[in-house]
Write a protein that holds these residues in place. Sequence first.
Motif, PDB file in Angstrom:
ATOM      1  N   UNK A 289       0.809  -1.195   0.115  1.00  0.00           N
ATOM      2  CA  UNK A 289      -0.016   0.082  -0.022  1.00  0.00           C
ATOM      3  C   UNK A 289       0.802   1.289   0.067  1.00  0.00           C
ATOM      4  N   UNK A 290       2.228   1.228   0.286  1.00  0.00           N
ATOM      5  CA  UNK A 290       3.068   2.495   0.205  1.00  0.00           C
ATOM      6  C   UNK A 290       3.671   2.460  -1.284  1.00  0.00           C
ATOM      7  N   UNK A 291       3.228   1.709  -1.958  1.00  0.00           N
ATOM      8  CA  UNK A 291       3.815   1.463  -3.440  1.00  0.00           C
ATOM      9  C   UNK A 291       5.132   0.977  -3.736  1.00  0.00           C
ATOM     10  N   UNK A 292       5.735   0.326  -2.688  1.00  0.00           N
ATOM     11  CA  UNK A 292       6.987  -0.232  -2.709  1.00  0.00           C
ATOM     12  C   UNK A 292       6.740  -1.536  -3.434  1.00  0.00           C
ATOM     13  N   UNK A 293       7.549  -1.875  -4.616  1.00  0.00           N
ATOM     14  CA  UNK A 293       7.374  -3.210  -5.333  1.00  0.00           C
ATOM     15  C   UNK A 293       7.934  -4.205  -4.354  1.00  0.00           C
ATOM     16  N   UNK A 294       7.179  -5.323  -4.299  1.00  0.00           N
ATOM     17  CA  UNK A 294       7.682  -6.487  -3.540  1.00  0.00           C
ATOM     18  C   UNK A 294       8.436  -7.198  -4.482  1.00  0.00           C
ATOM     19  N   UNK A 295       9.974  -7.340  -4.354  1.00  0.00           N
ATOM     20  CA  UNK A 295      10.849  -7.847  -4.895  1.00  0.00           C
ATOM     21  C   UNK A 295      12.102  -8.258  -4.151  1.00  0.00           C
ATOM     22  N   UNK A 296      12.908  -9.278  -4.905  1.00  0.00           N
ATOM     23  CA  UNK A 296      14.178  -9.475  -4.318  1.00  0.00           C
ATOM     24  C   UNK A 296      15.274  -8.367  -4.751  1.00  0.00           C
ATOM     25  N   UNK A 297      15.966  -8.161  -3.601  1.00  0.00           N
ATOM     26  CA  UNK A 297      16.962  -6.912  -4.228  1.00  0.00           C
ATOM     27  C   UNK A 297      18.328  -7.376  -3.560  1.00  0.00           C
ATOM     28  N   UNK A 298      19.145  -6.977  -4.511  1.00  0.00           N
ATOM     29  CA  UNK A 298      20.729  -7.347  -4.154  1.00  0.00           C
ATOM     30  C   UNK A 298      21.472  -6.317  -4.879  1.00  0.00           C
ATOM     31  N   UNK A 299      22.883  -6.063  -4.515  1.00  0.00           N
ATOM     32  CA  UNK A 299      23.937  -5.601  -5.207  1.00  0.00           C
ATOM     33  C   UNK A 299      24.372  -6.260  -6.178  1.00  0.00           C
ATOM     34  N   UNK A 300      24.558  -5.841  -7.293  1.00  0.00           N
ATOM     35  CA  UNK A 300      24.994  -6.496  -8.549  1.00  0.00           C
ATOM     36  C   UNK A 300      26.623  -6.075  -8.805  1.00  0.00           C
TER      37      UNK A 300
END
Length: 468
Positions: A289-300
Amino acid sequence: MALWGFDLWQWLALLQHELLLFAGVFFLIGALDDLAIDFTWVWLKLTGRAKTREVDRDALRCRELHGAAAIFIPAWSEAEVIGDTIDYTLGVWPQSNLRLYVGCYRNDPATIAAVMRAAQGDERLRIVIHDREGPTTKADCLNRLYDAMRDDERRMGGHFASVIFQDAEDMVDPAGLGLLDEAIEEGADFAQLPVEPMQQARSRWLGSHYCEEFAEAHAKAMVVRGELGAGLPGAGVGCAVSRGALRKLCRKRADGHPFSSGSLTEDYELGLGVSEAGGVCRFVRARGKDGLLIATRAYFPSKLGHVVRQKTRWVHGIALQGWDRVGWSSGFVETWMRARDRRGPLAALVLVIGYSLLALTAISWLAIALGFAEPVALSPLLKWLLIANFAAFIWRAAFRFGFNAREYGAAEGLMAVLRIPVSNVISIMAGRRAVAAYWKTLLGKAIEWDKTPHTAHPARTAAAERAL
């Protein structure tokens, strides 16, 4: 200086014209391919079929799993980040019927020690030591984890409902497990969450160039593939497979394992394999509801050598190995998507010709300015070809800006456009290296896990607080 009735500048003009025609035609073919995806995505958006869901993140984070879930994390030389990954994953995913399997190698004591330090008595963690010297391949390590899971299933007298795949450097989304479990419970055999690379202030040109690639691919191309019914290539992270679908993949192989140990891109083959076996594949895209995408995050990767090495593995495994291992499909849509996946080496060749043309054009302009040559008139067909390619480039740059700005802000959207030449040069270098590596395998060289090192984890930084 003259040769066969032509002077040097005439030969140069002739070469420039032929290369311009070749590159212009192939650039336009690639542009039309991309436009077909763009227009399909626009149509899906207008008809509401590509709408991103809005979900309750807290409810998903605490969702009771419909069945036990196993998480596989293969780890070779990951002592710097694996501890953070384990701590964060077990912290934000509190479900008791979760089992985290971390695969290590017997000749990698640093990673084993890091995993043991992170265990802290949590009974949900399983440390699996491979009986072979590393590195083998990621697929081989995953097969070892599969064996460990089957051993646990025999002892428990039951089966896991799903298997989730992550990498050693990932920062999972707190709502991600619940969303994947929901998709599997609703009948999906394979479910993939978006991947969102983290911005890197110290590597705006190299490390951050992954941002626009995934922002566009996982907001448009994967959405189109899913809606058209094509097989979804797995990203290797943030993806779940039902236990039944994984069992079907094992039955197709003589060794009883889900992956071929000789594959460089087992994640890509995973989704396509589930689809070919008749499984249902879903790309799960949702926002809180905050607009943030539900995703896996990492430094490439952020160093040129590491970036090229990673892209080489992708091109080698998908475009070259994929031709041999996965083959083609009888359906039009699936054949089209696999052709898109495998155009990397050809795209690299066309890009080389394109940048060579820029150099030849600069030389020609200099020769004309110094009076050594005369301007060469372009045919009407060639003029229209150049105009069409320029218009396609503007369209592509606008899309790249839009998708990147949506996730990272307008400033990063502008950087995404400015980084287009950087992405092109990396593609050229990776394409050349992939062809060379593929040729060596044809001559009998063994395939190894040519992984990139990871030293920074998002969970250590303020970026984790901003992202979640």
